[in-house]
Design a protein around this motif. Structure first.
Motif, short mmCIF file in Angstrom:
data_model
loop_
_atom_site.label_atom_id
_atom_site.label_comp_id
_atom_site.label_asym_id
_atom_site.label_seq_id
_atom_site.Cartn_x
_atom_site.Cartn_y
_atom_site.Cartn_z
N LYS A 1 0.84 -1.20 0.00
CA LYS A 1 0.00 0.00 0.00
C LYS A 1 0.87 1.25 0.00
O LYS A 1 2.04 1.21 0.36
CB LYS A 1 -0.90 0.02 1.24
N GLY A 2 0.27 2.37 -0.38
CA GLY A 2 0.92 3.67 -0.31
C GLY A 2 0.11 4.56 0.62
O GLY A 2 -1.12 4.44 0.70
N TYR A 3 0.79 5.44 1.34
CA TYR A 3 0.11 6.28 2.31
C TYR A 3 0.49 7.75 2.13
O TYR A 3 1.62 8.07 1.77
CB TYR A 3 0.48 5.85 3.74
N VAL A 4 -0.46 8.62 2.40
CA VAL A 4 -0.22 10.06 2.45
C VAL A 4 -0.58 10.50 3.86
O VAL A 4 -1.68 10.19 4.36
CB VAL A 4 -1.07 10.81 1.41
N ILE A 5 0.34 11.19 4.51
CA ILE A 5 0.11 11.70 5.86
C ILE A 5 0.08 13.22 5.77
O ILE A 5 1.06 13.83 5.35
CB ILE A 5 1.20 11.22 6.83
N ALA A 6 -1.03 13.80 6.14
CA ALA A 6 -1.20 15.25 6.08
C ALA A 6 -1.27 15.79 7.51
O ALA A 6 -2.09 15.33 8.31
CB ALA A 6 -2.47 15.61 5.33
N ILE A 7 -0.43 16.75 7.79
CA ILE A 7 -0.39 17.37 9.12
C ILE A 7 -0.78 18.84 8.98
O ILE A 7 -0.17 19.58 8.21
CB ILE A 7 1.02 17.27 9.73
N ARG A 8 -1.80 19.22 9.69
CA ARG A 8 -2.24 20.63 9.68
C ARG A 8 -1.77 21.25 10.99
O ARG A 8 -2.30 20.96 12.06
CB ARG A 8 -3.76 20.72 9.53
N ASP A 9 -0.76 22.12 10.89
CA ASP A 9 -0.21 22.76 12.08
C ASP A 9 -1.14 23.81 12.66
O ASP A 9 -1.32 23.91 13.86
CB ASP A 9 1.13 23.43 11.76
N GLY B 1 -9.85 7.05 -5.07
CA GLY B 1 -8.99 5.86 -4.97
C GLY B 1 -8.35 5.69 -3.62
O GLY B 1 -7.49 4.82 -3.45
N ALA B 2 -8.76 6.46 -2.64
CA ALA B 2 -8.12 6.42 -1.32
C ALA B 2 -9.07 5.93 -0.24
O ALA B 2 -10.29 6.02 -0.38
CB ALA B 2 -7.62 7.81 -0.95
N ARG B 3 -8.48 5.45 0.82
CA ARG B 3 -9.24 5.07 2.02
C ARG B 3 -8.75 5.98 3.15
O ARG B 3 -7.56 6.01 3.46
CB ARG B 3 -8.98 3.61 2.35
N LEU B 4 -9.67 6.71 3.75
CA LEU B 4 -9.33 7.61 4.85
C LEU B 4 -9.22 6.79 6.13
O LEU B 4 -10.20 6.20 6.59
CB LEU B 4 -10.40 8.69 4.98
N LEU B 5 -8.03 6.74 6.71
CA LEU B 5 -7.81 5.96 7.93
C LEU B 5 -7.95 6.80 9.19
O LEU B 5 -8.44 6.31 10.21
CB LEU B 5 -6.41 5.32 7.90
N VAL B 6 -7.49 8.04 9.13
CA VAL B 6 -7.53 8.95 10.27
C VAL B 6 -7.83 10.33 9.73
O VAL B 6 -7.29 10.72 8.70
CB VAL B 6 -6.15 8.98 10.99
N ALA B 7 -8.68 11.09 10.45
CA ALA B 7 -9.02 12.41 9.94
C ALA B 7 -9.24 13.41 11.06
O ALA B 7 -10.32 13.52 11.60
CB ALA B 7 -10.26 12.35 9.06
N TYR B 8 -8.20 14.12 11.43
CA TYR B 8 -8.28 15.33 12.26
C TYR B 8 -9.19 15.21 13.48
O TYR B 8 -9.90 16.14 13.81
CB TYR B 8 -8.71 16.52 11.40
N GLY C 1 -4.26 18.79 13.64
CA GLY C 1 -4.29 17.35 13.68
C GLY C 1 -3.68 16.71 12.45
O GLY C 1 -2.94 17.33 11.70
N VAL C 2 -4.05 15.44 12.23
CA VAL C 2 -3.43 14.62 11.20
C VAL C 2 -4.49 13.85 10.44
O VAL C 2 -5.48 13.42 11.01
CB VAL C 2 -2.43 13.62 11.84
N ALA C 3 -4.25 13.68 9.13
CA ALA C 3 -5.07 12.79 8.31
C ALA C 3 -4.14 11.78 7.66
O ALA C 3 -3.02 12.12 7.26
CB ALA C 3 -5.83 13.57 7.24
N VAL C 4 -4.58 10.54 7.57
CA VAL C 4 -3.81 9.48 6.91
C VAL C 4 -4.69 8.86 5.84
O VAL C 4 -5.80 8.40 6.13
CB VAL C 4 -3.33 8.40 7.91
N LEU C 5 -4.19 8.87 4.61
CA LEU C 5 -4.89 8.28 3.46
C LEU C 5 -4.14 7.04 3.00
O LEU C 5 -2.91 7.06 2.93
CB LEU C 5 -4.95 9.28 2.30
N GLU C 6 -4.87 5.99 2.70
CA GLU C 6 -4.28 4.76 2.19
C GLU C 6 -4.66 4.58 0.72
O GLU C 6 -5.83 4.72 0.36
CB GLU C 6 -4.77 3.55 2.99
N PHE C 7 -3.68 4.27 -0.11
CA PHE C 7 -3.89 4.02 -1.53
C PHE C 7 -3.46 2.59 -1.84
O PHE C 7 -2.73 1.97 -1.06
CB PHE C 7 -3.07 5.00 -2.37
#
Length: 81
Positions: free
Chosen positions: A3-11, A32-39, A53-59
């Motif tokens: 899998k591939g992941y995108v981690i987004a951090i909103r300061d 095409g993504a699965r939202l695993l964690v969202a803020y 907070g943080v968001a993690v997307l799984e591809f």
């Protein structure tokens, strides 16, 4: 395939209206993504606290994550981030 992941951090949020525009444009690009964690609620155990907070997307793959991030549709959303 891995899998591939995108981690987004909103300061912090500087302009709530721009953040809302970003969200409206970004969400439709995530087919095409699965939202695993969202803020959600969070706690900074190390480093500076953030208000976002943080968001993690799984591809399906690393390449799929890169393709999404580099897509024209998401580039339009990124301009508002």
């Amino acid at each position: 395939m891995k899998k591939g992941y995108v981690i987004a951090i909103r300061d912090r949020t500087i302009d709530p209206a721009e953040l809302e525009t970003y969200a409206q444009k970004a969400v439709p690009t995530l087919a095409g993504a699965r939202l695993l964690v969202a803020y959600g609620p969070h706690e900074a155990r190390e480093g500076a606290p953030s208000d976002g907070g943080v968001a993690v997307l799984e591809f399906d793959s690393y390449d799929a994550a890169r393709e999404w991030y580099d897509s024209h549709a998401y580039a339009d959303a990124r301009a508002h981030r």
